[in-house]
Design a protein around this motif. Structure first.
Motif, PDB file in Angstrom:
ATOM      1  N   TRP A 193       0.835  -1.198   0.000  1.00  0.00           N
ATOM      2  CA  TRP A 193       0.000   0.000   0.000  1.00  0.00           C
ATOM      3  C   TRP A 193       0.875   1.256   0.000  1.00  0.00           C
ATOM      4  O   TRP A 193       0.633   2.196  -0.755  1.00  0.00           O
ATOM      5  CB  TRP A 193      -0.940   0.002   1.204  1.00  0.00           C
ATOM      6  N   LEU A 194       1.902   1.269   0.843  1.00  0.00           N
ATOM      7  CA  LEU A 194       2.793   2.431   0.908  1.00  0.00           C
ATOM      8  C   LEU A 194       3.480   2.673  -0.439  1.00  0.00           C
ATOM      9  O   LEU A 194       3.576   3.810  -0.896  1.00  0.00           O
ATOM     10  CB  LEU A 194       3.835   2.239   2.008  1.00  0.00           C
ATOM     11  N   LYS A 195       3.957   1.611  -1.078  1.00  0.00           N
ATOM     12  CA  LYS A 195       4.627   1.753  -2.377  1.00  0.00           C
ATOM     13  C   LYS A 195       3.685   2.326  -3.428  1.00  0.00           C
ATOM     14  O   LYS A 195       4.089   3.149  -4.246  1.00  0.00           O
ATOM     15  CB  LYS A 195       5.167   0.414  -2.854  1.00  0.00           C
ATOM     16  N   ILE A 215       7.607   8.647  -0.485  1.00  0.00           N
ATOM     17  CA  ILE A 215       8.128   8.667   0.880  1.00  0.00           C
ATOM     18  C   ILE A 215       8.928   7.389   1.151  1.00  0.00           C
ATOM     19  O   ILE A 215       8.604   6.318   0.660  1.00  0.00           O
ATOM     20  CB  ILE A 215       7.024   8.833   1.949  1.00  0.00           C
ATOM     21  N   SER A 216       9.976   7.554   1.916  1.00  0.00           N
ATOM     22  CA  SER A 216      10.728   6.384   2.373  1.00  0.00           C
ATOM     23  C   SER A 216      10.114   5.937   3.696  1.00  0.00           C
ATOM     24  O   SER A 216       9.573   6.738   4.449  1.00  0.00           O
ATOM     25  CB  SER A 216      12.210   6.731   2.539  1.00  0.00           C
ATOM     26  N   TYR A 217      10.209   4.642   3.963  1.00  0.00           N
ATOM     27  CA  TYR A 217       9.547   4.136   5.167  1.00  0.00           C
ATOM     28  C   TYR A 217      10.266   2.913   5.715  1.00  0.00           C
ATOM     29  O   TYR A 217      11.057   2.265   5.031  1.00  0.00           O
ATOM     30  CB  TYR A 217       8.089   3.785   4.874  1.00  0.00           C
ATOM     31  N   GLU A 218       9.957   2.642   6.972  1.00  0.00           N
ATOM     32  CA  GLU A 218      10.323   1.381   7.604  1.00  0.00           C
ATOM     33  C   GLU A 218       9.091   0.890   8.340  1.00  0.00           C
ATOM     34  O   GLU A 218       8.267   1.686   8.789  1.00  0.00           O
ATOM     35  CB  GLU A 218      11.498   1.534   8.573  1.00  0.00           C
ATOM     36  N   ILE A 219       8.958  -0.417   8.420  1.00  0.00           N
ATOM     37  CA  ILE A 219       7.927  -1.026   9.246  1.00  0.00           C
ATOM     38  C   ILE A 219       8.669  -1.694  10.396  1.00  0.00           C
ATOM     39  O   ILE A 219       9.524  -2.553  10.177  1.00  0.00           O
ATOM     40  CB  ILE A 219       7.072  -2.026   8.450  1.00  0.00           C
ATOM     41  N   LEU A 220       8.357  -1.263  11.590  1.00  0.00           N
ATOM     42  CA  LEU A 220       9.046  -1.705  12.798  1.00  0.00           C
ATOM     43  C   LEU A 220       8.070  -2.507  13.645  1.00  0.00           C
ATOM     44  O   LEU A 220       7.119  -1.952  14.188  1.00  0.00           O
ATOM     45  CB  LEU A 220       9.558  -0.476  13.547  1.00  0.00           C
ATOM     46  N   GLU A 244      14.024  -5.072   3.078  1.00  0.00           N
ATOM     47  CA  GLU A 244      14.918  -4.046   3.634  1.00  0.00           C
ATOM     48  C   GLU A 244      14.181  -3.019   4.481  1.00  0.00           C
ATOM     49  O   GLU A 244      14.770  -2.355   5.313  1.00  0.00           O
ATOM     50  CB  GLU A 244      15.718  -3.356   2.525  1.00  0.00           C
ATOM     51  N   TRP A 245      12.895  -2.904   4.308  1.00  0.00           N
ATOM     52  CA  TRP A 245      12.072  -1.943   5.049  1.00  0.00           C
ATOM     53  C   TRP A 245      11.588  -2.488   6.385  1.00  0.00           C
ATOM     54  O   TRP A 245      10.994  -1.753   7.162  1.00  0.00           O
ATOM     55  CB  TRP A 245      10.875  -1.517   4.198  1.00  0.00           C
ATOM     56  N   LEU A 246      11.845  -3.759   6.666  1.00  0.00           N
ATOM     57  CA  LEU A 246      11.357  -4.387   7.895  1.00  0.00           C
ATOM     58  C   LEU A 246      12.435  -4.417   8.972  1.00  0.00           C
ATOM     59  O   LEU A 246      13.559  -4.854   8.725  1.00  0.00           O
ATOM     60  CB  LEU A 246      10.893  -5.823   7.607  1.00  0.00           C
ATOM     61  N   LYS A 247      12.054  -3.954  10.144  1.00  0.00           N
ATOM     62  CA  LYS A 247      12.929  -3.981  11.314  1.00  0.00           C
ATOM     63  C   LYS A 247      12.149  -4.628  12.457  1.00  0.00           C
ATOM     64  O   LYS A 247      10.945  -4.403  12.591  1.00  0.00           O
ATOM     65  CB  LYS A 247      13.331  -2.548  11.662  1.00  0.00           C
ATOM     66  N   VAL A 248      12.842  -5.427  13.272  1.00  0.00           N
ATOM     67  CA  VAL A 248      12.177  -6.146  14.355  1.00  0.00           C
ATOM     68  C   VAL A 248      12.907  -5.863  15.663  1.00  0.00           C
ATOM     69  O   VAL A 248      14.134  -5.896  15.719  1.00  0.00           O
ATOM     70  CB  VAL A 248      12.179  -7.672  14.096  1.00  0.00           C
ATOM     71  N   VAL A 249      12.139  -5.566  16.694  1.00  0.00           N
ATOM     72  CA  VAL A 249      12.666  -5.424  18.045  1.00  0.00           C
ATOM     73  C   VAL A 249      11.997  -6.504  18.882  1.00  0.00           C
ATOM     74  O   VAL A 249      10.783  -6.717  18.779  1.00  0.00           O
ATOM     75  CB  VAL A 249      12.350  -4.026  18.626  1.00  0.00           C
ATOM     76  N   HIS A 250      12.788  -7.196  19.699  1.00  0.00           N
ATOM     77  CA  HIS A 250      12.261  -8.290  20.508  1.00  0.00           C
ATOM     78  C   HIS A 250      12.276  -7.935  21.989  1.00  0.00           C
ATOM     79  O   HIS A 250      13.286  -7.449  22.493  1.00  0.00           O
ATOM     80  CB  HIS A 250      13.118  -9.548  20.320  1.00  0.00           C
ATOM     81  N   HIS A 251      11.166  -8.203  22.646  1.00  0.00           N
ATOM     82  CA  HIS A 251      11.123  -8.206  24.109  1.00  0.00           C
ATOM     83  C   HIS A 251      11.258  -9.664  24.531  1.00  0.00           C
ATOM     84  O   HIS A 251      10.624 -10.536  23.944  1.00  0.00           O
ATOM     85  CB  HIS A 251       9.800  -7.654  24.630  1.00  0.00           C
ATOM     86  N   SER A 252      12.033  -9.929  25.552  1.00  0.00           N
ATOM     87  CA  SER A 252      12.247 -11.311  25.980  1.00  0.00           C
ATOM     88  C   SER A 252      11.009 -11.913  26.639  1.00  0.00           C
ATOM     89  O   SER A 252      10.866 -13.129  26.719  1.00  0.00           O
ATOM     90  CB  SER A 252      13.437 -11.395  26.935  1.00  0.00           C
ATOM     91  N   ARG A 253      10.107 -11.052  27.094  1.00  0.00           N
ATOM     92  CA  ARG A 253       8.850 -11.506  27.676  1.00  0.00           C
ATOM     93  C   ARG A 253       7.795 -10.443  27.386  1.00  0.00           C
ATOM     94  O   ARG A 253       8.117  -9.321  27.009  1.00  0.00           O
ATOM     95  CB  ARG A 253       8.981 -11.727  29.184  1.00  0.00           C
ATOM     96  N   SER A 303      12.814   3.834  16.380  1.00  0.00           N
ATOM     97  CA  SER A 303      12.424   4.419  15.105  1.00  0.00           C
ATOM     98  C   SER A 303      13.491   5.362  14.564  1.00  0.00           C
ATOM     99  O   SER A 303      14.166   6.056  15.317  1.00  0.00           O
ATOM    100  CB  SER A 303      11.124   5.202  15.291  1.00  0.00           C
ATOM    101  N   VAL A 304      13.608   5.379  13.242  1.00  0.00           N
ATOM    102  CA  VAL A 304      14.457   6.379  12.592  1.00  0.00           C
ATOM    103  C   VAL A 304      13.633   7.295  11.692  1.00  0.00           C
ATOM    104  O   VAL A 304      14.177   8.131  10.992  1.00  0.00           O
ATOM    105  CB  VAL A 304      15.614   5.727  11.787  1.00  0.00           C
ATOM    106  N   GLY A 305      12.313   7.143  11.727  1.00  0.00           N
ATOM    107  CA  GLY A 305      11.448   7.942  10.866  1.00  0.00           C
ATOM    108  C   GLY A 305      11.252   9.362  11.368  1.00  0.00           C
ATOM    109  O   GLY A 305      11.251   9.615  12.575  1.00  0.00           O
ATOM    110  N   ARG A 306      11.077  10.256  10.432  1.00  0.00           N
ATOM    111  CA  ARG A 306      10.751  11.646  10.773  1.00  0.00           C
ATOM    112  C   ARG A 306       9.359  11.713  11.396  1.00  0.00           C
ATOM    113  O   ARG A 306       9.095  12.506  12.286  1.00  0.00           O
ATOM    114  CB  ARG A 306      10.822  12.497   9.515  1.00  0.00           C
TER     115      ARG A 306
END
Length: 109
Positions: free
Chosen positions: A29-31, A37-42, A64-73, A88-91
């Motif tokens: 959808w974003l494309k 606009i440049s984007y990342e999905i976090l 390349e647009w996908l970033k993942v952060v993990h919580h251990s619980r 996030s690195v987005g404006r």
């Protein structure tokens, strides 16, 4: 990524059955609708036990647009949102639910 126009933060827990289809739908959808606009999905994996984190890690190698952060619980949606803001690195930052209950059409608003 060093800096992008938009970060979509998605806090999620045990959404392995839908997460890949939904992030791909969101990216497509974003494309199509926001091509300039440049984007990342976090995605914030909030301690999932259904393999979602591993699915996302593997998917991020070809998206390349996908970033993942993990919580251990599981530490809750609020902390997931905060982790998203911190990573996030987005404006601009928009939070969406993993089930896309707010559709991508809400993004320009």
């Amino acid at each position: 990524m060093s800096s992008v126009d938009l970060t979509i933060v998605i806090p999620a827990l045990n959404e392995s059955s839908i997460i890949l289809d939904n992030i791909d739908e969101l990216s497509e959808w974003l494309k199509q609708q926001q091509p300039n606009i440049s984007y990342e999905i976090l995605v914030i994996d909030d301690g999932s036990t259904d393999g979602m984190g591993e699915l996302l890690d593997e998917a991020s190698t070809s998206r390349e647009w996908l970033k993942v952060v993990h919580h251990s619980r599981n530490i809750g949606r609020g902390r997931g949102v905060r982790s998203g803001f911190e990573s996030s690195v987005g404006r601009y930052i928009i939070c969406l639910d993993a089930d896309l209950s707010y559709s991508p059409e809400h993004i320009p608003l």
